[in-house]
Design a protein around this motif. Structure first.
Motif, short mmCIF file in Angstrom:
data_model
loop_
_atom_site.label_atom_id
_atom_site.label_comp_id
_atom_site.label_asym_id
_atom_site.label_seq_id
_atom_site.Cartn_x
_atom_site.Cartn_y
_atom_site.Cartn_z
N VAL A 287 1.68 77.65 57.38
CA VAL A 287 1.67 79.08 57.06
C VAL A 287 0.23 79.60 56.96
O VAL A 287 -0.08 80.70 57.39
N ASP A 288 -0.66 78.77 56.41
CA ASP A 288 -2.08 79.15 56.36
C ASP A 288 -2.62 79.39 57.77
O ASP A 288 -3.39 80.33 58.01
N PHE A 289 -2.21 78.53 58.70
CA PHE A 289 -2.66 78.69 60.08
C PHE A 289 -2.11 79.98 60.68
O PHE A 289 -2.83 80.71 61.36
N TYR A 290 -0.84 80.27 60.44
CA TYR A 290 -0.24 81.49 60.97
C TYR A 290 -0.98 82.72 60.45
O TYR A 290 -1.20 83.68 61.19
N ARG A 291 -1.36 82.69 59.18
CA ARG A 291 -2.05 83.83 58.59
C ARG A 291 -3.43 84.02 59.23
O ARG A 291 -3.83 85.15 59.53
N ALA A 292 -4.14 82.92 59.44
CA ALA A 292 -5.51 83.01 59.96
C ALA A 292 -5.54 83.27 61.47
O ALA A 292 -6.52 83.81 61.98
N LEU B 206 9.83 78.09 59.94
CA LEU B 206 8.40 78.35 60.11
C LEU B 206 8.15 79.37 61.22
O LEU B 206 7.28 80.23 61.09
N ASP B 207 8.91 79.27 62.30
CA ASP B 207 8.77 80.24 63.38
C ASP B 207 9.06 81.66 62.89
O ASP B 207 8.39 82.63 63.28
N GLY B 208 10.06 81.77 62.02
CA GLY B 208 10.39 83.09 61.47
C GLY B 208 9.26 83.66 60.64
O GLY B 208 8.95 84.86 60.73
N ILE B 209 8.62 82.81 59.84
CA ILE B 209 7.49 83.27 59.05
C ILE B 209 6.32 83.64 59.95
O ILE B 209 5.62 84.63 59.71
N ALA B 210 6.09 82.84 60.98
CA ALA B 210 5.01 83.14 61.92
C ALA B 210 5.21 84.50 62.56
O ALA B 210 4.26 85.30 62.68
N LEU B 211 6.44 84.80 62.96
CA LEU B 211 6.73 86.11 63.55
C LEU B 211 6.52 87.23 62.54
O LEU B 211 5.97 88.29 62.87
N ARG B 212 6.94 87.01 61.30
CA ARG B 212 6.78 88.03 60.27
C ARG B 212 5.31 88.32 60.00
O ARG B 212 4.90 89.48 59.89
N LEU B 213 4.50 87.27 59.89
CA LEU B 213 3.08 87.48 59.64
C LEU B 213 2.39 88.12 60.85
O LEU B 213 1.37 88.79 60.69
N GLY B 214 2.96 87.90 62.03
CA GLY B 214 2.39 88.51 63.23
C GLY B 214 2.55 90.02 63.26
O GLY B 214 1.67 90.73 63.73
N VAL B 215 3.67 90.50 62.74
CA VAL B 215 3.91 91.95 62.74
C VAL B 215 3.56 92.59 61.40
O VAL B 215 3.50 93.80 61.29
N GLU B 216 3.36 91.74 60.39
CA GLU B 216 3.04 92.24 59.05
C GLU B 216 1.91 91.38 58.46
O GLU B 216 2.13 90.60 57.54
N ASP C 202 -0.38 91.84 56.45
CA ASP C 202 -0.70 92.00 55.04
C ASP C 202 0.37 91.40 54.12
O ASP C 202 0.28 91.51 52.90
N ALA C 203 1.37 90.76 54.71
CA ALA C 203 2.42 90.14 53.90
C ALA C 203 1.82 89.01 53.05
O ALA C 203 0.78 88.44 53.38
N ALA D 144 4.79 80.65 51.81
CA ALA D 144 4.54 79.22 51.87
C ALA D 144 5.16 78.51 50.66
O ALA D 144 5.81 77.46 50.81
N ARG D 145 4.96 79.06 49.47
CA ARG D 145 5.49 78.42 48.26
C ARG D 145 7.01 78.38 48.28
O ARG D 145 7.62 77.35 47.96
N GLU D 146 7.62 79.49 48.64
CA GLU D 146 9.09 79.55 48.64
C GLU D 146 9.69 78.61 49.68
O GLU D 146 10.68 77.92 49.42
N LEU D 147 9.09 78.59 50.86
CA LEU D 147 9.63 77.71 51.91
C LEU D 147 9.43 76.25 51.53
O LEU D 147 10.33 75.41 51.75
N ALA D 148 8.27 75.91 50.99
CA ALA D 148 8.02 74.53 50.58
C ALA D 148 9.00 74.11 49.49
O ALA D 148 9.54 72.98 49.53
#
Length: 202
Positions: free
Chosen positions: A104-109, A169-179, A181-182, A188-192
């Motif tokens: 998730v850190d990678f997706y954000r960066a 993880l793919d779903g989170i990556a897509l969400r961070l891609g369009v949002e 500032d999420a 990351a904490r909730e999914l872990a």
């Protein structure tokens, strides 16, 4: 020998490696801005500041080969970050958490890279583009099997669990891609925690 002969990075000069990296970054920008179908050599050359598409063709025989390089380069960056965090973790449970949180850190960066990767996976039909994805899935299965053998994880099908985690993880990556500032830390904490509860023994 031509640069696109598949001899690997070690067989290329510093200038050639730099040019290939420049083209890959331009390809990512083009895919994100225009979509996969419109990411032609002409558009990529324009964003790379190249005088002609021939400078791309020298390094990559066709679009499929360039897209494969994009996938390879993005996964290389991700594996460096994620791999270090997993290796620093002790138990299989800790490694699973490290894998999820560092992903998730990678997706954000690198959300632009992830958006480009998603476009490629949805449009490329060749097996080569999906190879790093399959290798990652196998690595996840091995981690889960190791946890089961160590008695840290309950009895479940490692493949099914790995696929479920990959899609989450793919779903989170897509969400961070369009949002962008999420709250990535919250995701990351909730999914872990979710997959810790789903996999732990006892």
């Amino acid at each position: 020998m031509r640069a696109n002969s598949g001899s690997g990075e070690q067989g290329r000069s510093f200038t050639e490696r730099g040019r290939r990296a420049q083209i890959v970054e331009a390809a990512i920008d083009t895919i994100v801005e225009l979509g996969y179908s419109r990411a032609s050599f002409g558009q990529i050359a324009k964003r790379a500041g190249l005088s002609s598409t021939g400078m791309i063709s020298y390094h990559f025989r066709n679009k499929a080969e360039l897209m494969q390089q994009v996938v390879t380069d993005v996964y290389a960056v991700a594996e460096e970050l994620v791999g270090e965090r997993i290796e620093a973790a002790g138990t299989a449970r800790d490694q699973l958490r490290a894998f999820i949180e560092s992903s998730v850190d990678f997706y954000r960066a690198h959300h632009r890279k992830i958006r480009a990767l998603t476009e490629i996976f949805l449009n490329e039909r060749g097996d080569d583009a999906a190879l790093p994805h399959r290798r990652e899935l196998e690595g996840m299965r091995e981690l889960l099997r190791a946890g089961q053998l160590a008695g840290e994880f309950r009895d479940f099908d490692p493949h099914v669990m790995a696929v479920a985690l990959r899609h989450a993880l793919d779903g989170i990556a897509l969400r961070l891609g369009v949002e962008p500032d999420a709250d990535a830390d919250l995701y990351a904490r909730e999914l872990a925690t979710m997959f810790d509860l789903a996999t732990r023994a006892g």
